[in-house]
Design a protein around this motif. Structure first.
Motif, PDB file in Angstrom:
ATOM      1  N   UNK A  68      -4.317   0.198  -6.993  1.00  0.00           N
ATOM      2  CA  UNK A  68      -4.245  -0.077  -5.562  1.00  0.00           C
ATOM      3  C   UNK A  68      -3.204   0.844  -4.943  1.00  0.00           C
ATOM      4  N   UNK A  69      -3.626   1.561  -3.883  1.00  0.00           N
ATOM      5  CA  UNK A  69      -2.715   2.470  -3.202  1.00  0.00           C
ATOM      6  C   UNK A  69      -1.680   1.676  -2.411  1.00  0.00           C
ATOM      7  N   UNK A  85      -4.863  -5.506 -11.582  1.00  0.00           N
ATOM      8  CA  UNK A  85      -4.614  -4.305 -10.790  1.00  0.00           C
ATOM      9  C   UNK A  85      -3.197  -3.788 -11.009  1.00  0.00           C
ATOM     10  N   UNK A  86      -3.051  -2.487 -10.769  1.00  0.00           N
ATOM     11  CA  UNK A  86      -1.759  -1.831 -10.863  1.00  0.00           C
ATOM     12  C   UNK A  86      -1.482  -1.078  -9.562  1.00  0.00           C
ATOM     13  N   UNK A  87      -0.249  -1.095  -9.075  1.00  0.00           N
ATOM     14  CA  UNK A  87       0.074  -0.388  -7.833  1.00  0.00           C
ATOM     15  C   UNK A  87       0.348   1.089  -8.089  1.00  0.00           C
ATOM     16  N   UNK A  88       0.063   1.914  -7.117  1.00  0.00           N
ATOM     17  CA  UNK A  88       0.364   3.344  -7.154  1.00  0.00           C
ATOM     18  C   UNK A  88       1.057   3.703  -5.856  1.00  0.00           C
ATOM     19  N   UNK A  89       2.294   4.167  -5.955  1.00  0.00           N
ATOM     20  CA  UNK A  89       3.064   4.530  -4.754  1.00  0.00           C
ATOM     21  C   UNK A  89       2.599   5.898  -4.260  1.00  0.00           C
ATOM     22  N   UNK A  90       1.671   5.895  -3.306  1.00  0.00           N
ATOM     23  CA  UNK A  90       1.151   7.138  -2.762  1.00  0.00           C
ATOM     24  C   UNK A  90       2.112   7.772  -1.762  1.00  0.00           C
ATOM     25  N   UNK A  91       2.924   6.952  -1.121  1.00  0.00           N
ATOM     26  CA  UNK A  91       3.836   7.470  -0.100  1.00  0.00           C
ATOM     27  C   UNK A  91       5.079   6.589  -0.056  1.00  0.00           C
ATOM     28  N   UNK A  92       6.232   7.235  -0.012  1.00  0.00           N
ATOM     29  CA  UNK A  92       7.512   6.528   0.142  1.00  0.00           C
ATOM     30  C   UNK A  92       8.293   7.240   1.240  1.00  0.00           C
ATOM     31  N   UNK A  93       8.476   6.559   2.358  1.00  0.00           N
ATOM     32  CA  UNK A  93       9.224   7.124   3.480  1.00  0.00           C
ATOM     33  C   UNK A  93      10.544   6.389   3.641  1.00  0.00           C
ATOM     34  N   UNK A 143       0.338  -6.111 -15.121  1.00  0.00           N
ATOM     35  CA  UNK A 143      -0.993  -6.116 -14.524  1.00  0.00           C
ATOM     36  C   UNK A 143      -1.130  -7.291 -13.555  1.00  0.00           C
ATOM     37  N   UNK A 144      -1.516  -6.975 -12.332  1.00  0.00           N
ATOM     38  CA  UNK A 144      -1.792  -8.002 -11.339  1.00  0.00           C
ATOM     39  C   UNK A 144      -0.578  -8.662 -10.728  1.00  0.00           C
ATOM     40  N   UNK A 145       0.628  -8.207 -11.045  1.00  0.00           N
ATOM     41  CA  UNK A 145       1.819  -8.856 -10.494  1.00  0.00           C
ATOM     42  C   UNK A 145       2.014  -8.443  -9.035  1.00  0.00           C
ATOM     43  N   UNK A 146       2.375  -9.419  -8.220  1.00  0.00           N
ATOM     44  CA  UNK A 146       2.562  -9.171  -6.791  1.00  0.00           C
ATOM     45  C   UNK A 146       3.756  -8.253  -6.550  1.00  0.00           C
TER      46      UNK A 146
END
Length: 629
Positions: free
Chosen positions: A515-516, A607-615, A559-562
């Motif tokens: 998940x982006x 699901x796993x998170x993917x940090x696409x952008x960090x501002x 996996x799947x952690x909020x």
């Protein structure tokens, strides 16, 4: 949980005498009144107690033969023999002409030394002048010479290629093999290791071709033996040039129509004129009549081999025209089996007693082909002073990688401990944890993590299907925020789980579900170096959300952690230290703008998170009392 070892020898002589003397009045109906040691009956009881104590002691002992037999009954490996170390030898020649060195050539640092390594393959030793050059998107030769790791091919599925120029001297035509060492930064065991696995589908379909650096000729090799498994692991690549090929055609092109790697192969070293080598030496002896003629038709005959004491590995015997086989023990042998044991310490073949193992007849002609070597003595570092034991070719050698894998013979006690651990290994896929364990430990591929979704079926995404299990695997890669497994890895894991699943289970292996995520970090104050602050925060949060090294314990985001804003804020603040103060972290999912919230942002199961952008956003510091009426 392990089962405690039962102790059968738990009664002493005193315990036995105390128990039996207490029963004398009742058993004798009061007729036996004297219970002192001078009574003959007490003397007999003491004797019987002594004999029973000895039987109990024997009952509690497990001889080595019984342990080996139990290992065989359990389907486990008996005590392992000595194992030879393995390395890669690079050969050089001072002759201006290529030299042919056949497989089986023995090299040693000193011709009289006991540590000798034998080549696995034929090697055509070309004269060499200069260094290997490599070009991908640009010239990467400097990175290769410094062992910084050259990424060869991409991971986006597009066509890719890498060009090499080999430092071959002269212009000679040869019909031999071009042997190359590709040393890669990979966790998969190399091709020369005993842990190497064959049959794993390569991560991408590679084409090996040659070209002339001047650009006026190119073509394909007649035969390719790719020990790297498609650049999945370190290995020796052997290429057979076509007729008319010369050392002037020293360019090498590796290409693929679709680079589907989990991560780009990182090349650390490329060397020519190489072959795998092992700490073994093969010998044949036929002059053994002085021993066989003196045999008697009695058990325990022995055949001592020359120069094999403390070095014997394997042996094949032909005695009086009949073949005899080596076995680990005589426990399952019969009186007619032509079998023998290997005595490594004495360097001898040991025959049976006529009940378990046939007794050899004296006077027969004996031909023994045996190997010597193995053991931890073959392990060692990198040296460059190897010479052929027989001066059949004017060559020298150097081992490019450390010799590893040599082991001394395993004792029965160590085999028993190994068997105890093997009985606890997961071999069947029953629970979700079993699927994860089997997927992560799939040999031949590097799987970092796995998640088993019970009831998930790719054909029915909105329903829970009984008996279906979908395993999502994350490849182990050196870098990359959202690594995708290559097709070969998916096939290898699927094949292993298919063999281990229950009959009614339906197993699927898929890539992870990502998940982006977009993040905005609010900072208080006026940092002196905003670029550095932004870089530190971005690297810290991307690492915290990484599927392999993220999370609170550094083993990967669960996996799947909020997504917890408080945890992200803490990770960012720990990375910044005194550079700035983090006031808030806003989170956006699936391309939405980051929104500041105190609630956790949920992810779906697996699901796993993917940090696409960090501002980063710097906000002014609010002074005490400011804004108050």
């Amino acid at each position: 949980m392990t089962v405690p070892v039962p102790k059968l020898d738990d009664l002493t002589w005193a315990d036995l005498m105390s128990a039996v003397t207490r029963r004398i009045p009742a058993e004798s109906d009061g007729a036996w009144t004297l219970h002192a040691p001078v009574d003959p009956g007490i003397t007999l009881l003491e004797l019987f107690a002594y004999l029973l104590e000895q039987r109990l002691y024997w009952l509690d002992q497990a001889p080595d033969e019984l342990v080996v037999a139990i290992l065989k009954l359990l389907g486990l490996e008996p005590p392992r023999p000595a194992r030879p170390a393995a390395t890669v030898l690079a050969l050089t020649t001072e002759s201006p002409e290529p030299a042919e060195v056949p497989a089986g050539t023995v090299f040693a640092r000193d011709p009289a030394a006991a540590i000798r390594f034998t080549l696995d393959d034929d090697v055509t030793v070309f004269p060499v002048s200069g260094e290997v050059t490599v070009e991908t998107d640009r010239d990467r030769t400097a990175d290769l010479l410094a062992r910084r790791g050259v990424p060869l091919l991409s991971t986006d599925g597009s066509p890719a290629s890498a060009r090499f120029t080999l430092p071959l001297a002269g212009a000679d035509t040869t019909s031999g093999w071009l042997s190359l060492l590709f040393e890669l930064d990979s966790p998969v065991p190399p091709s020369w290791s005993r842990l190497a696995v064959s049959g794993v589908r390569p991560p991408a379909e590679l084409t090996w071709s040659w070209f002339r650096p001047s650009g006026d000729a190119s073509g394909a090799f007649e035969e390719v033996q790719d020990g790297t498994g498609g650049l999945r692991r370190s290995g020796v690549v052997r290429l057979r040039p076509p007729a008319g090929w010369t050392t002037m055609h020293s360019g090498l092109l590796v290409s693929t129509p679709a680079a589907t790697y989990a991560s780009p192969p990182l090349l650390l070293r490329l060397a020519v004129n190489v072959s795998g080598a092992r700490h073994v030496e093969t010998r044949t002896v036929t002059d053994l009549a002085d021993q066989t003629d003196d045999w008697l038709k009695l058990p325990g005959q022995r055949l001592v081999l020359p120069d094999a004491a403390d070095r014997l590995l394997t042996a094949c015997l032909k005695l009086a025209g009949e073949r005899w086989e080596s076995v680990a023990d005589f426990a399952f042998g019969t009186s007619r089996d032509r079998i023998f044991l290997l005595d490594r310490h004495d360097g001898a073949l040991v025959f049976g007693d006529g009940l378990t193992g046939r007794i050899p007849r004296p006077g027969g002609d004996a031909v023994v082909e045996y190997t010597i070597g193995g053991g931890r003595g073959g392990n060692g570092g990198v040296t460059d002073n190897w010479l052929p034991v027989s001066a059949a070719a004017p060559v020298r050698a150097a081992n490019l990688v450390q010799a590893e894998g040599g082991e001394d013979p395993e004792t029965v006690a160590r085999a028993r401990d190994r068997a105890a651990g093997a009985l606890g290994e997961v071999t069947r896929a029953v629970t979700a944890e079993d699927f994860v364990t089997l997927a992560v430990t799939t040999p031949g591929v590097a799987v970092g993590r796995a998640y088993a979704a019970v009831g998930e079926h790719p054909g029915f995404p909105c329903a829970r299907v009984p008996g279906a299990v979908t395993v999502h695997i994350v490849p182990s890669v050196p870098s990359g925020s959202a690594p995708e497994p290559d097709p070969g890895m998916l096939c290898a894991v699927a094949g292993r789980l298919a063999e281990a699943r229950l009959l009614t289970a339906e197993v699927f292996v898929r890539a992870p579900a990502y998940r982006d995520v977009r993040l905005r970090v609010d900072l208080a104050g006026t940092p002196a170096d905003r670029t550095r602050v932004s870089t530190v925060v971005g690297d810290a949060l991307r690492r915290f959300l990484d599927p392999l090294v993220g999370g609170d314990d550094g083993t990967g985001w669960p996996f799947g952690e909020a997504l917890r804003p408080s945890a992200l804020l803490r990770a960012a603040q720990q990375a910044l230290g005194d550079l700035a103060d983090v006031t808030a972290v806003a989170i956006g999912i699936d391309g939405t703008e980051p929104a500041e919230t105190c609630d956790d942002v949920p992810l779906r199961a697996g699901e796993l998170p993917v940090a696409r952008e960090v501002r980063t956003h710097v906000v002014a510091v609010v002074e005490a009392g400011e804004g108050l009426l």
